[in-house]
Motif scaffolding. Structure first.
Motif, short mmCIF file in Angstrom:
data_model
loop_
_atom_site.label_atom_id
_atom_site.label_comp_id
_atom_site.label_asym_id
_atom_site.label_seq_id
_atom_site.Cartn_x
_atom_site.Cartn_y
_atom_site.Cartn_z
N MET A 103 89.87 28.24 48.06
CA MET A 103 89.72 27.15 47.11
C MET A 103 88.94 27.67 45.91
O MET A 103 87.81 28.11 46.05
CB MET A 103 88.99 25.96 47.75
N ASN A 104 89.56 27.63 44.73
CA ASN A 104 88.93 28.13 43.51
C ASN A 104 88.44 26.96 42.67
O ASN A 104 89.23 26.13 42.20
CB ASN A 104 89.92 28.97 42.70
N LEU A 105 87.12 26.91 42.47
CA LEU A 105 86.49 25.86 41.67
C LEU A 105 86.09 26.45 40.32
O LEU A 105 85.29 27.38 40.27
CB LEU A 105 85.26 25.31 42.38
N PRO A 106 86.63 25.95 39.21
CA PRO A 106 86.32 26.54 37.90
C PRO A 106 84.90 26.22 37.45
O PRO A 106 84.46 25.07 37.50
CB PRO A 106 87.35 25.89 36.96
N LEU A 107 84.18 27.24 37.02
CA LEU A 107 82.84 27.06 36.46
C LEU A 107 82.87 27.10 34.93
O LEU A 107 82.35 26.20 34.26
CB LEU A 107 81.89 28.15 36.98
N ALA A 108 83.46 28.14 34.38
CA ALA A 108 83.59 28.30 32.93
C ALA A 108 84.94 28.95 32.66
O ALA A 108 85.14 30.11 33.01
CB ALA A 108 82.45 29.15 32.36
N LEU A 157 91.69 23.53 39.18
CA LEU A 157 91.25 23.59 40.57
C LEU A 157 92.42 24.15 41.37
O LEU A 157 93.41 23.46 41.62
CB LEU A 157 90.87 22.20 41.07
N TYR A 158 92.32 25.43 41.74
CA TYR A 158 93.45 26.13 42.34
C TYR A 158 93.25 26.33 43.84
O TYR A 158 92.15 26.61 44.30
CB TYR A 158 93.65 27.50 41.70
N LEU A 159 94.35 26.21 44.58
CA LEU A 159 94.42 26.65 45.97
C LEU A 159 95.17 27.97 45.96
O LEU A 159 96.35 28.02 45.61
CB LEU A 159 95.14 25.61 46.83
N MET A 160 94.48 29.04 46.32
CA MET A 160 95.04 30.38 46.24
C MET A 160 95.52 30.84 47.62
O MET A 160 94.80 30.71 48.61
CB MET A 160 93.99 31.37 45.73
N GLY A 161 96.73 31.37 47.68
CA GLY A 161 97.15 32.10 48.85
C GLY A 161 96.51 33.48 48.82
O GLY A 161 96.53 34.16 47.79
N ALA A 197 97.75 31.82 42.94
CA ALA A 197 97.60 30.37 42.91
C ALA A 197 98.87 29.70 43.45
O ALA A 197 99.97 29.94 42.95
CB ALA A 197 97.32 29.89 41.49
N ILE A 198 98.71 28.86 44.47
CA ILE A 198 99.84 28.13 45.03
C ILE A 198 100.25 26.99 44.10
O ILE A 198 101.43 26.77 43.84
CB ILE A 198 99.48 27.59 46.43
N ASN A 199 99.27 26.26 43.60
CA ASN A 199 99.56 25.16 42.69
C ASN A 199 99.40 25.61 41.24
O ASN A 199 98.74 26.61 40.95
CB ASN A 199 98.62 23.98 42.97
N SER A 200 100.02 24.85 40.34
CA SER A 200 99.86 25.10 38.91
C SER A 200 98.90 24.08 38.33
O SER A 200 98.56 23.08 38.98
CB SER A 200 101.22 24.99 38.20
N SER A 201 98.45 24.33 37.11
CA SER A 201 97.64 23.35 36.42
C SER A 201 98.46 22.08 36.22
O SER A 201 99.69 22.13 36.13
CB SER A 201 97.19 23.89 35.06
#
Length: 294
Positions: free
Chosen positions: A160-165, A215-219, A244-248
């Motif tokens: 799970m990738n949470l964007p900070l900046a 907010l990406y879900l990465m394989g 990234a499994i999902n797109s923006s």
């Protein structure tokens, strides 16, 4: 003599059993900290001319093995990635009022003007917090001549990738505007497009999160081996790939890349324009991590 041999055999068997039991317990918990580095790239749909940039991260991970060869991994990672985009000769048609002079005097008509950007460059800087959840398969000791290679491993799962900046820095070269060839309302068609204006290039910045939810879900997949240092720790060397499994999220009301009004030209961030429906990213690289076991 026979009694002595039997005692020695029993002692050797019990020692081996104790050592194996200690080894099995030693392999259950792995706690590691390390770094990773590689290449990251932003991907757009439709495809734009993006290129990869440098990626760097710091990992803290914990693995627990339910069985000798099967375990689970979680932890936290701070990752910074970069990428860039370059597109040339981007043209768009904008209708606007134009003042002309005819035989009957000056008048204002609605004309179609073609705006052409020589070049668009955007640089992307992305910092994420990553939380992995992966299945780990641990093999037997690698059959190398160097005894310090202990085991190989294969891990697969998600992060799970949470964007900070997450920022984009656009750089637009000068643009050119021509009018024609058809002038609406006056029944005139020009032999060729008529040059009107030239606009200076611009630079700026915008948040990539404003262009779409990042907010990406990465394989995630990883393969590597460990090198023993002492009885309580080892260095892990692995190759990894995250995609990234999902797109923006899609923004249906995105504006054109180039707009004009009241003789003023304005540009939109490429990712936040109608040139891009959605975007994602991936990274690949190498990972070094020191693990302790108990």
């Amino acid at each position: 003599m026979r009694k002595t041999i039997i005692c020695l055999l029993l002692f050797a068997i019990s020692t081996m059993a104790m050592a194996q039991a200690k080894k099995d317990k030693y392999l259950k918990s792995h706690l590691g900290a390390g770094i990773n580095a590689g290449i990251a790239r932003v991907l757009t749909m439709p495809n734009a001319n993006t290129v990869g940039g440098f990626s760097f991260g710091i990992d803290v991970e914990y693995e627990y093995f339910f069985f000798r060869h099967l375990g689970i991994r979680s932890g936290i990672c701070f990752n910074h990635s970069s990428s860039s985009l370059k597109e040339e000769n981007i043209a768009t048609v904008v209708s606007r009022d134009t003042r002309i002079t005819t035989n009957s005097g000056p008048r204002t008509i609605r004309t179609n003007n073609i705006f052409t950007l020589d070049e668009v460059n955007e640089r992307y800087s992305m910092t994420f917090v990553e939380i992995p959840l992966m299945i780990v398969l641990q093999g037997n000791p690698i059959d190398f001549t160097i005894d310090r290679f202990r085991t190989f491993h294969l891990a697969a799962g998600v992060k799970m990738n949470l964007p900070l900046a997450v920022m984009a820095y656009p750089d637009y070269t000068p643009s050119h505007v021509v009018m024609g060839p058809r002038l609406s309302g006056v029944g005139v068609t020009l032999d060729r497009n008529m040059p009107l204006d030239d606009y200076q290039g611009t630079t700026g910045e915008y948040s990539m999160s404003a262009a779409g939810n990042m907010l990406y879900l990465m394989g995630a997949i990883e393969a590597g081996a460990t090198i023993n240092f002492n009885s309580g720790g080892a260095l892990s060397i692995a190759l990894f790939a995250d995609y990234a499994i999902n797109s923006s999220s899609i923004e249906w009301d995105k504006r054109p890349l180039i707009t004009a009004g009241d003789n003023q030209l304005s540009t939109q961030g490429y990712l936040d324009s109608d040139k891009v429906e959605r975007f994602k990213y991936y990274k690949i690289g190498i990972k070094l991590q020191y693990n302790i076991f108990w």
